[in-house]
Write an enzyme that holds these catalytic residues in place. Structure first.
Site, PDB file in Angstrom:
ATOM      1  N   THR A 279     -27.254 157.814  48.130  1.00 13.74           N
ATOM      2  CA  THR A 279     -27.101 157.377  46.842  1.00 13.74           C
ATOM      3  C   THR A 279     -28.155 155.848  46.485  1.00 13.74           C
ATOM      4  OG1 THR A 279     -25.184 156.134  47.098  1.00 13.74           O
ATOM      5  CG2 THR A 279     -25.741 158.602  46.370  1.00 13.74           C
TER       6      THR A 279
ATOM      7  N   LYS B  54     -29.384 149.663  53.719  1.00 14.70           N
ATOM      8  CA  LYS B  54     -27.819 150.663  53.746  1.00 14.70           C
ATOM      9  C   LYS B  54     -28.302 150.252  55.042  1.00 14.70           C
ATOM     10  CE  LYS B  54     -31.699 153.986  53.576  1.00 14.70           C
ATOM     11  NZ  LYS B  54     -31.568 155.069  52.507  1.00 14.70           N
ATOM     12  N   ARG B  55     -26.797 150.983  55.291  1.00 14.84           N
ATOM     13  CA  ARG B  55     -26.376 151.200  57.065  1.00 14.84           C
ATOM     14  C   ARG B  55     -27.300 151.017  57.942  1.00 14.84           C
ATOM     15  NH1 ARG B  55     -20.821 150.371  57.218  1.00 14.84           N
ATOM     16  NH2 ARG B  55     -21.081 150.453  59.480  1.00 14.84           N
TER      17      ARG B  55
ATOM     18  N   LYS C  18     -31.614 156.610  60.209  1.00 16.34           N
ATOM     19  CA  LYS C  18     -32.750 156.268  59.180  1.00 16.34           C
ATOM     20  C   LYS C  18     -33.888 155.549  59.275  1.00 16.34           C
ATOM     21  CE  LYS C  18     -28.202 156.074  56.257  1.00 16.34           C
ATOM     22  NZ  LYS C  18     -28.106 156.288  55.126  1.00 16.34           N
TER      23      LYS C  18
ATOM     24  N   HIS D  38     -19.970 165.711  53.838  1.00 13.96           N
ATOM     25  CA  HIS D  38     -21.319 164.302  53.103  1.00 13.96           C
ATOM     26  C   HIS D  38     -22.177 164.260  54.734  1.00 13.96           C
ATOM     27  CE1 HIS D  38     -19.739 162.507  49.882  1.00 13.96           C
ATOM     28  NE2 HIS D  38     -18.665 163.152  50.575  1.00 13.96           N
TER      29      HIS D  38
ATOM     30  N   LYS E 105     -30.441 154.492  43.133  1.00 11.76           N
ATOM     31  CA  LYS E 105     -30.356 153.143  42.359  1.00 11.76           C
ATOM     32  C   LYS E 105     -31.659 152.221  42.030  1.00 11.76           C
ATOM     33  CE  LYS E 105     -25.671 152.744  45.155  1.00 11.76           C
ATOM     34  NZ  LYS E 105     -25.586 152.178  45.969  1.00 11.76           N
TER      35      LYS E 105
HETATM   36  C1  LIG Z   1     -25.830 152.379  47.374  1.00  5.53           C
HETATM   37  C2  LIG Z   1     -24.908 151.616  48.495  1.00  5.53           C
HETATM   38  C3  LIG Z   1     -24.969 152.046  49.788  1.00  5.53           C
HETATM   39  C4  LIG Z   1     -25.434 153.768  49.987  1.00  5.53           C
HETATM   40  O1  LIG Z   1     -27.239 153.429  50.495  1.00  5.53           O
HETATM   41  P1  LIG Z   1     -27.839 154.962  51.426  1.00  5.53           P
HETATM   42  O2  LIG Z   1     -29.262 153.939  50.623  1.00  5.53           O
HETATM   43  O3  LIG Z   1     -27.984 155.818  50.133  1.00  5.53           O
HETATM   44  O4  LIG Z   1     -27.808 154.777  52.526  1.00  5.53           O
HETATM   45  C5  LIG Z   1     -24.406 150.716  50.929  1.00  5.53           C
HETATM   46  N1  LIG Z   1     -24.177 150.542  51.133  1.00  5.53           N
HETATM   47  C6  LIG Z   1     -24.256 149.500  49.910  1.00  5.53           C
HETATM   48  C7  LIG Z   1     -23.367 148.429  50.011  1.00  5.53           C
HETATM   49  C8  LIG Z   1     -24.315 150.954  48.758  1.00  5.53           C
HETATM   50  O5  LIG Z   1     -24.397 149.923  47.259  1.00  5.53           O
END
Ligand SMILES: *Cc1c(COP(=O)(O)O)cnc(C)c1O
Length: 856
Positions: free
Chosen positions: A672, A564-565, A570, A373, A676
């Site tokens: 991911t 995101k985190r 990032k 990952h 979305k």
């Molecule tokens: C999808 C999702 C992530 C992953 O987001 P990335 O932008 O791919 O890092 C992190 N936290 C939550 C709550 C999510 O739904």
């Protein structure tokens, strides 16, 4: 123009949300009232909103049970190859609405709740998120469970039932504050404890040489109690199982040998053993080598493998020989976190089942597959040998034995190549001796995959190049995906229905059909409808922010969202520099036209990650200045979205215009979140990283705002040497922004507050923020310009939605099934259940069960 439908009205129209039917509605009302009375022991005079949620949850759960039992019985009878998805994280979020959707019960439930004078959304808001994950990796596991059930695979998720999930984030004075996530406080209506399947897990002790071979003795035992959660497929009557283990001390804990006499102390000490499943480690993409974490990793692995072998032995073929084990069992490792499964299976085969090493190894390799990952070095698990020796001495021996055979094989192929042996060893000898868990996984698996094309390429060509040279056929790509049920039908009913009106509902199970909406890209009324759904979602989100946080945002501004985190790679900092740049431009020429924006940034920082916490403070500080400057007015607002989690993602993503996916090329394995947003009608501003590359390929690069360095550019810059000052000196706007941060413009009471951030950006920025600044700002200008032309913007949105079909986790899982697991999707619909099956009413009918105890 017709007046927009209310949510209530809209849901009633939607065919893909299930048939209303008076008898269904009546049955649900009956179940609801029964559970309120018997399960919750309340009546409507004293019931709280939470009681109503639980009454509905239990009612919906009743519809799962028959399907669940039938599915498991079906697996027992047909004995297909089982797929085991092992993961330290399952970031499930809420379950109620997802279950209603997958069972086709949503409309009936909506109507029943409406007739009972209650509000469905209010009830849904009462449910706690199951936050048993940090971010993308844990959410991927949750999407995969949905897809595996929808594809009819005999699959199981195995993990840990953390008593505390990912912490709740509060923002206090602009700083992150962590609060414990006591998600089980009010009980979990979706789980079923199975104490009859409790299993022992051993730790510590030592290895004794006996005539029958090595024996692991004098161990400490912790019990693993399984809790099962049903995982329904979408409209196929399949219900799989997620089994999460909870640690329990044995009842004789500490009462046998040492603590004799101190009964009270011995009982108190039980909590030490039970701490194993207490709390999720809150690190995303970061390795923290703590003993408790290694205990968690082995705990889930040891309990799960016993369960898998019990189920295998109870099956027809399993009674004969372990030769057929890989024909009946596939185990997928979600990163290296469950890597101890490899030496544990070897230990079971050799020490308990008495197979010779070579036979055990052959079966083990055929059984396991490993998903990588991340390529960030700080995230790769490398456990100190000493810790392993103390906690799992027999496993350490086995790892040494595996490594010996592995190195023998390499030296035979590459004689005299000592450096290659050093690079490829599972044991790292320099400095503190460590076990490289990725190397162990690669050697112990028949398949190794990355999670997006670009990432899989980097895995093959860079990080694990020696390994792919040795066994090129092992290395694969499986581009991540998301489940369209949660991430479209559930979170964006308006868009889901609009699409269904145009192309039917087949896309829910075959997302590639979204391509059909490209035909409507010039359809004026479709463009209007798509844009109207987005506007409604934005209004709703704005109302939510106002109600929950008392902040007012301008719903006609562009919603620019970065959730995101929080992580340096990032690059929330790059976004922050852009915000300040926009602010400076407004201040410099207040009369000049500016396309209004609301920048929304959200995400949790790992509690021990200093720089990430400073980034949050910088964003909130910039927000304080920008949001309160009368010259700016409501043209630019900066919102830090508190406590970003699955249920909040479901609210903000459908309301987004612009999706920020701006990691340094080569650092984000897939992402991911990016998918979305694309599916929900946002446009992406992003780098050529992770799955962004494939999103651009699907939609056409011109339909995303792609900017910045490619992987090759980053490499070239590394070779040349990245010097932040080059950009600072060359770009006056960047200079101004950095000078402001440095001089305390955003922290007047403490001018040097952000020194750690500015020092990092100037002197040791691994992620080269300045190098992409200029192109990023230009790309943002393009986005603003397009946003001024709503029709062109929405056309590009439609193209993006139509191109997002590849990113269904159904597609991902089909690829795993075919290329790695050797199983086939099944679309046979398991017979829908009636009430409890074959009720036992007479002594004659009370036949002995076929397989007591091993059916599940
Ligand atoms: C999808 C999702 C992530 C992953 O987001 P990335 O932008 O791919 O890092 C992190 N936290 C939550 C709550 C999510 O739904």
């Amino acid at each position: 123009m017709a007046t927009p439908l209310s949510d209530q009205e809209k849901r009633k129209q939607i065919s893909i949300r299930g048939i209303v039917g008076v008898e269904n509605v009546a049955e649900i009302k009956k179940g609801f009232n029964r559970h309120l009375h018997f399960t919750l022991a309340k009546d409507r005079n004293v019931s709280t909103r939470r009681d109503y949620f639980f009454a509905l949850a239990h009612t919906v759960r009743d519809h799962l049970v028959g399907r669940w039992l039938r599915t498991q019985q079906h697996y027992y009878e047909t004995d297909p190859k089982r797929v085991y998805y092992l993961s330290l994280e399952f970031y499930m979020g809420r379950t109620l609405e997802n279950t209603m959707i997958n069972l086709g019960l949503q409309n009936a439930c909506d109507e029943a709740i409406y007739q009972l004078g209650l509000d469905m959304e209010d009830l849904e808001e009462m449910e706690e998120d199951a936050g048993l994950g940090n971010g993308g990796l844990g959410r991927l596991a949750a999407c995969f469970l949905d897809s595996m059930a929808t594809l009819g695979l005999a699959a199981y998720g195995y993990g840990i039932r953390y008593e505390y999930g990912i912490f709740n984030q509060r923002i206090s004075d602009g700083w992150q504050v962590e609060e414990a996530d006591d998600w089980l406080r009010h009980g979990n209506p979706w789980e079923k404890a199975r104490p009859e399947f409790m299993l022992p897990v051993h730790f510590y002790g030592h290895v004794e040489k006996t005539r029958e071979g090595p024996k692991w003795v004098d161990t400490q035992v912790v019990l693993a109690m399984p809790y099962d959660t049903p995982i329904p497929g979408y409209m196929n009557n399949t219900v799989n199982t997620m089994r999460l283990w909870s640690a329990r001390a044995p009842n004789d804990f500490n009462l046998r040998d040492f603590n004799v006499g101190d009964y009270i102390q011995a009982v108190l000490d039980r909590s030490v053993a039970e701490n194993i499943s207490r709390v999720l480690y809150p690190n995303d993409n970061f390795f923290e080598g703590k003993e408790l974490r290694l205990k968690q990793e082995y705990f889930v692995v040891a309990a799960t493998l016993q369960d898998i072998i019990r189920r295998f032995k109870a099956s027809k073929k399993g009674r004969v020989t372990f030769e057929t084990f890989p024909d009946k069992v596939a185990i997928q490792l979600n990163d290296t976190h469950p890597a101890m499964a490899i030496p544990e299976l070897m230990r079971i085969f050799m020490d308990i089942e008495k197979l010779p090493f070579d036979k055990a190894w052959e079966i083990t390799q055929k059984t396991f597959a490993y998903t990588n990952h991340t390529v960030l070095p700080e995230a790769l698990e490398r456990w100190p040998v000493q810790l392993m020796e103390t906690l799992l001495p027999r496993h350490l021996h086995i790892i040494y034995e595996i490594n010996q055979k592995h190195l023998d094989k390499i030296s035979a192929l590459f004689p005299e190549d000592m450096d290659r042996l050093r690079r490829m060893s599972i044991i790292e000898e320099e400095g503190v001796k460590r076990i490289n868990m990725a190397h162990l996984c690669i050697v112990g698996s028949h398949a190794v995959n990355g999670v997006a094309q670009i990432h899989s390429q980097i895995v093959k060509d860079q990080v694990f190049r020696d390994f792919s040279e040795l066994e090129p056929e092992k290395f694969q790509n499986k581009t991540n995906g998301i489940t369209p049920r949660r991430w479209l039908l559930m979170c964006n009913a308006g868009l889901a229905e609009l699409i269904a009106e145009k192309i039917g509902d087949g896309y829910v199970k075959d997302l590639s059909q979204l391509r059909k909406i490209a035909a409507f890209v010039n359809d004026e009324s479709f463009i209007r409808d798509v844009s109207q759904v987005k506007q409604e979602n934005k209004m709703k989100f704005a109302q939510y922010l106002e109600k929950e946080y008392k902040v007012k945002i301008n719903p006609s501004s562009m919603f620019d969202v970065h959730v995101k985190r929080i992580h340096e790679y990032k690059r929330q900092l790059l976004n922050c520099l852009h915000i300040i740049t926009m602010y400076n431009r407004i201040k410099k020429d207040p009369a000049k036209h500016f396309v209004p924006r609301t920048v929304i940034i959200g995400g949790k920082a790992a509690p021990g990650y200093h720089m990430a916490k400073m980034i949050i403070k910088l964003i909130t500080s910039v927000g304080d200045v920008v949001n309160n400057d009368p010259v700016v007015g409501n043209r630019l607002k900066v919102i830090f979205l508190e406590n970003y989690r699955v249920s909040l993602a479901e609210k903000v993503i459908p309301a987004t215009d612009l999706s920020e996916q701006i990691s340094t090329a080569g650092t984000e394995a897939s992402g991911t979140g990016n998918m979305k947003f694309m599916l929900n009608g946002a446009l992406t501003i992003g780098t050529m990283d992770g799955a962004n590359v494939e999103m651009a390929e699907e939609a056409g690069e011109g339909n995303l705002f792609i900017f910045g360095m490619r992987v090759a550019d980053v490499e070239a810059l590394d070779k040349k040497g990245y010097n932040a000052m080059d950009y600072y000196d060359k770009l006056p706007e960047l200079k101004q922004v950095m000078d402001q941060i440095k001089s305390g413009y955003f922290s007047p009471k403490q001018p040097d507050l952000f020194k750690d951030i500015t020092d990092m950006l100037f002197k040791h920025d691994r992620f080269k923020v300045f190098a992409d600044y200029e192109d990023y700002v230009k790309s943002q200008e393009k986005a603003s310009n397009l946003y001024q032309d709503p029709k062109q913007w929405t056309k590009m949105v439609i193209i993006n939605i139509s191109a997002s079909g590849k990113f269904s986790s159904d597609r991902t899982i089909k690829e795993y099934a075919k290329d790695i697991w050797g199983v086939e999707p099944s679309d046979i619909k398991i017979k829908p259940p009636n009430e409890p099956r074959e009720p036992v009413e007479t002594r004659e009918a009370a036949v002995k069960p076929k397989s007591k105890g091993s059916l599940l």
